[in-house]
Design a protein around this motif. Structure first.
Motif, PDB file in Angstrom:
ATOM      1  N   GLY A 185       0.089  -8.879   0.394  1.00 19.17           N
ATOM      2  CA  GLY A 185       0.151  -8.823  -1.068  1.00 19.17           C
ATOM      3  C   GLY A 185       1.529  -8.906  -1.696  1.00 19.17           C
ATOM      4  O   GLY A 185       1.682  -8.562  -2.867  1.00 19.17           O
ATOM      5  N   ILE A 191       4.331  -4.271  -5.503  1.00 22.54           N
ATOM      6  CA  ILE A 191       4.238  -2.976  -4.825  1.00 22.54           C
ATOM      7  C   ILE A 191       4.319  -3.192  -3.308  1.00 22.54           C
ATOM      8  O   ILE A 191       4.954  -2.418  -2.589  1.00 22.54           O
ATOM      9  CB  ILE A 191       2.940  -2.249  -5.237  1.00 22.54           C
ATOM     10  CG1 ILE A 191       3.035  -1.816  -6.708  1.00 22.54           C
ATOM     11  CG2 ILE A 191       2.670  -1.045  -4.335  1.00 22.54           C
ATOM     12  CD1 ILE A 191       1.812  -1.124  -7.274  1.00 22.54           C
ATOM     13  N   ASP A 230      -5.944 -15.904   2.775  1.00 19.16           N
ATOM     14  CA  ASP A 230      -6.609 -15.826   1.471  1.00 19.16           C
ATOM     15  C   ASP A 230      -7.884 -15.024   1.695  1.00 19.16           C
ATOM     16  O   ASP A 230      -8.826 -15.491   2.353  1.00 19.16           O
ATOM     17  CB  ASP A 230      -6.925 -17.233   0.958  1.00 19.16           C
ATOM     18  CG  ASP A 230      -7.514 -17.205  -0.452  1.00 19.16           C
ATOM     19  OD1 ASP A 230      -8.114 -16.179  -0.830  1.00 19.16           O
ATOM     20  OD2 ASP A 230      -7.384 -18.218  -1.162  1.00 19.16           O
ATOM     21  N   ILE A 233      -3.723  -5.864  -2.639  1.00 15.12           N
ATOM     22  CA  ILE A 233      -4.327  -7.104  -3.140  1.00 15.12           C
ATOM     23  C   ILE A 233      -5.389  -6.760  -4.182  1.00 15.12           C
ATOM     24  O   ILE A 233      -6.196  -5.856  -3.966  1.00 15.12           O
ATOM     25  CB  ILE A 233      -4.981  -7.867  -1.957  1.00 15.12           C
ATOM     26  CG1 ILE A 233      -3.898  -8.425  -1.028  1.00 15.12           C
ATOM     27  CG2 ILE A 233      -5.923  -8.951  -2.456  1.00 15.12           C
ATOM     28  CD1 ILE A 233      -4.452  -9.086   0.225  1.00 15.12           C
ATOM     29  N   ILE A 288       3.117  -0.108 -13.143  1.00 14.33           N
ATOM     30  CA  ILE A 288       4.403  -0.758 -12.852  1.00 14.33           C
ATOM     31  C   ILE A 288       4.286  -2.210 -13.307  1.00 14.33           C
ATOM     32  O   ILE A 288       3.244  -2.849 -13.076  1.00 14.33           O
ATOM     33  CB  ILE A 288       4.715  -0.732 -11.329  1.00 14.33           C
ATOM     34  CG1 ILE A 288       4.728   0.706 -10.794  1.00 14.33           C
ATOM     35  CG2 ILE A 288       6.029  -1.442 -11.028  1.00 14.33           C
ATOM     36  CD1 ILE A 288       4.854   0.807  -9.275  1.00 14.33           C
TER      37      ILE A 288
HETATM   38  P1  NAD Z   1       1.265  -8.340  -7.440  1.00 18.64           P
HETATM   39  O1  NAD Z   1       0.828  -9.410  -8.379  1.00 18.64           O
HETATM   40  O2  NAD Z   1       2.689  -8.307  -7.084  1.00 18.64           O
HETATM   41  O3  NAD Z   1       0.388  -8.346  -6.129  1.00 18.64           O
HETATM   42  C1  NAD Z   1      -0.969  -8.717  -6.105  1.00 18.64           C
HETATM   43  C2  NAD Z   1      -1.168  -9.523  -4.851  1.00 18.64           C
HETATM   44  O4  NAD Z   1      -2.558  -9.811  -4.658  1.00 18.64           O
HETATM   45  C3  NAD Z   1      -0.425 -10.864  -4.877  1.00 18.64           C
HETATM   46  O5  NAD Z   1       0.459 -10.954  -3.793  1.00 18.64           O
HETATM   47  C4  NAD Z   1      -1.542 -11.879  -4.725  1.00 18.64           C
HETATM   48  O6  NAD Z   1      -1.161 -13.023  -3.982  1.00 18.64           O
HETATM   49  C5  NAD Z   1      -2.585 -11.043  -3.989  1.00 18.64           C
HETATM   50  N1  NAD Z   1      -3.897 -11.668  -4.018  1.00 18.64           N
HETATM   51  C6  NAD Z   1      -4.704 -11.896  -5.088  1.00 18.64           C
HETATM   52  N2  NAD Z   1      -5.791 -12.608  -4.698  1.00 18.64           N
HETATM   53  C7  NAD Z   1      -5.673 -12.801  -3.351  1.00 18.64           C
HETATM   54  C8  NAD Z   1      -6.448 -13.493  -2.378  1.00 18.64           C
HETATM   55  N3  NAD Z   1      -7.573 -14.137  -2.690  1.00 18.64           N
HETATM   56  N4  NAD Z   1      -6.029 -13.481  -1.085  1.00 18.64           N
HETATM   57  C9  NAD Z   1      -4.872 -12.844  -0.742  1.00 18.64           C
HETATM   58  N5  NAD Z   1      -4.075 -12.220  -1.622  1.00 18.64           N
HETATM   59  C10 NAD Z   1      -4.473 -12.198  -2.920  1.00 18.64           C
HETATM   60  O7  NAD Z   1       0.837  -6.976  -8.180  1.00 18.64           O
HETATM   61  P2  NAD Z   1       0.878  -5.451  -7.719  1.00 18.64           P
HETATM   62  O8  NAD Z   1       0.797  -4.687  -8.993  1.00 18.64           O
HETATM   63  O9  NAD Z   1       1.979  -5.216  -6.785  1.00 18.64           O
HETATM   64  O10 NAD Z   1      -0.530  -5.287  -7.006  1.00 18.64           O
HETATM   65  C11 NAD Z   1      -0.680  -4.765  -5.686  1.00 18.64           C
HETATM   66  C12 NAD Z   1      -1.819  -3.758  -5.666  1.00 18.64           C
HETATM   67  O11 NAD Z   1      -1.411  -2.589  -6.381  1.00 18.64           O
HETATM   68  C13 NAD Z   1      -3.102  -4.225  -6.342  1.00 18.64           C
HETATM   69  O12 NAD Z   1      -4.210  -3.738  -5.620  1.00 18.64           O
HETATM   70  C14 NAD Z   1      -3.028  -3.536  -7.692  1.00 18.64           C
HETATM   71  O13 NAD Z   1      -4.285  -3.392  -8.298  1.00 18.64           O
HETATM   72  C15 NAD Z   1      -2.438  -2.213  -7.265  1.00 18.64           C
HETATM   73  N6  NAD Z   1      -1.883  -1.371  -8.326  1.00 18.64           N
HETATM   74  C16 NAD Z   1      -0.983  -1.867  -9.204  1.00 18.64           C
HETATM   75  C17 NAD Z   1      -0.480  -1.053 -10.194  1.00 18.64           C
HETATM   76  C18 NAD Z   1       0.518  -1.574 -11.181  1.00 18.64           C
HETATM   77  O14 NAD Z   1       0.682  -0.961 -12.243  1.00 18.64           O
HETATM   78  N7  NAD Z   1       1.194  -2.670 -10.898  1.00 18.64           N
HETATM   79  C19 NAD Z   1      -0.884   0.287 -10.285  1.00 18.64           C
HETATM   80  C20 NAD Z   1      -1.794   0.779  -9.365  1.00 18.64           C
HETATM   81  C21 NAD Z   1      -2.302  -0.059  -8.383  1.00 18.64           C
END
Ligand code: NAD
Length: 250
Positions: A12, A19, A61, A89, A188
Motif C-alpha cells: 500500500g 501510511i 492488485d 489498502i 492524515i
Molecule cells: P494511500 O493512498 O497512500 O494508500 C492507499 C493504498 O491502497 C495505495 O497504495 C493504493 O495503491 C492501494 N490500493 C488501492 N486499491 C488497490 C488494489 N486494488 N490493489 C492493491 N493496492 C490497492 O492512503 P493511506 O491513507 O496511506 O491509506 C492506507 C490505509 O490506511 C487505508 O486502509 C486507509 O483506509 C487507512 N487509513 C487512513 C487514514 C488517513 O487518514 N489517511 C486513517 C485511518 C486509516
C-alpha cells in the motif's frame, strides 16, 4: 533493533505521504528487510523512488486472485519464509464518499468491501504458509467504523467489516502463533483521504481534538505498526489499537 533480519511485506505505499511508507520506515529502523507490493505500474514508479535498490518490489492488485497468488509465489521463491505483513489498502468510489449512504450502489458497496476488507482475508490466505511463528499481520482502520463521520460513508461500513475480519482471522491464525491486529489511525492527509468529500475539514476537526492540536503522523503510526509486527506484541491478538493522539476520546 527488535526486527533485525526479519522479512516484512508492506502493501500500500503510493507515495511518501502513505501510511504504509511510515510503516516501512519504522520497520526498517528496527532492522527489518521490506518487501513492497504495489498496485500497478504507476504506483511502482513511486515506490522505486522510496525503496532501497536491493528491496524486492512485487506487483499485487488485490482486486484479482491471480495477482495475489502470483505476488506471494514470487515472494516465496525469493525468501521462502516471512515474519510479518502490513495491509494498508483501501478503495471506494468517490461518489460513495459523499452524500447519502442510502444512495450507495450495490456495485459501489461490493467494490469497497472487496478492496478494503476482503483483500485482508485474501492476502492472509496466501501469506499463511509463509509466515513464521511469532509473525504479526497489521491492517489500517479508522474511527469511521464505529461512528458516523461526515462523508466517510461507505468506507466506514467497509472498515467495520475489516475490523471484524481482524478478529476472526486473529482467532484462526493464533493457533499457528501468527498475530493479527489493526491500527485505528487518526486522519492524515494522504492520497486515499482526498477521495473523501471535504477531507480538509475532516483533518482539521481531527487535529482540533488532539490535546496539542497536532494530528498524528505516519511515523507515529509506523512505530506502532513495527511494534505490532514484532514479538514485543506477543500478548496482543485480534485488537484494534488507536493511534490517533486521543481523537477517539472526545
Ligand atoms: P494511500 O493512498 O497512500 O494508500 C492507499 C493504498 O491502497 C495505495 O497504495 C493504493 O495503491 C492501494 N490500493 C488501492 N486499491 C488497490 C488494489 N486494488 N490493489 C492493491 N493496492 C490497492 O492512503 P493511506 O491513507 O496511506 O491509506 C492506507 C490505509 O490506511 C487505508 O486502509 C486507509 O483506509 C487507512 N487509513 C487512513 C487514514 C488517513 O487518514 N489517511 C486513517 C485511518 C486509516
Amino acid at each position: 533493533m527488535f526486527l533485525k533480519n526479519k522479512k516484512v511485506v508492506v502493501m500500500g505505499v503510493a507515495n511518501k505521504r502513505s501510511i504504509a511508507w511510515g510503516c516501512a520506515k519504522a520497520l526498517k529502523e528496527q532492522g527489518a528487510d521490506i518487501i513492497y507490493t504495489y498496485q500497478n505500474e504507476r504506483m511502482k514508479k513511486q515506490v522505486l523512488k522510496l525503496a532501497e535498490p536491493t528491496d524486492l518490489l512485487v506487483e499485487c492488485d488485490v482486486a484479482f486472485d491471480e495477482s495475489i497468488a502470483k505476488a506471494f509465489q514470487t515472494i516465496q521463491e525469493k525468501y521462502d519464509k516471512i515474519d510479518g505483513l502490513v495491509h494498508a489498502i483501501a478503495f471506494a468510489n468517490k461518489e460513495e464518499l459523499d452524500g447519502n449512504v442510502s444512495d450507495i450502489s450495490r456495485s459501489g458497496f461490493l467494490l469497497a468491501q472487496d478492496i478494503s476488507s476482503y483483500s485482508l482475508l485474501a492476502v492472509a490466505h496466501h501469506a499463511k504458509p509463509m509466515l513464521n511463528p511469532g509473525s504479526g499481520i497489521v491492517t489500517m482502520t479508522y474511527l469511521g467504523s464505529e461512528r458516523a463521520i461526515p462523508n466517510y460513508n461507505m468506507m466506514g461500513i467497509a472498515k467495520a467489516s475489516l475490523e471484524t475480519a481482524v478478529k476472526y482471522l486473529a482467532y484462526e491464525f493464533a493457533a499457528d502463533k501468527i498475530r493479527v491486529n489493526g491500527i485505528s489511525a487518526g486522519a492524515i492527509k494522504t492520497l486515499a483521504v482526498t477521495g473523501v468529500k471535504d477531507y480538509d475539514q475532516l483533518i482539521k476537526i481531527s487535529e482540533g481534538r488532539t490535546p496539542d492540536k497536532a494530528g498524528v503522523t505516519i511515523e507515529e503510526v509506523g512505530n506502532t505498526c513495527a511494534f505490532l509486527v514484532s514479538e514485543l506484541a506477543a500478548g496482543i491478538v485480534g485488537d484494534i489499537i488507536y493511534v490517533d493522539k486521543g481523537v477517539h476520546l472526545t
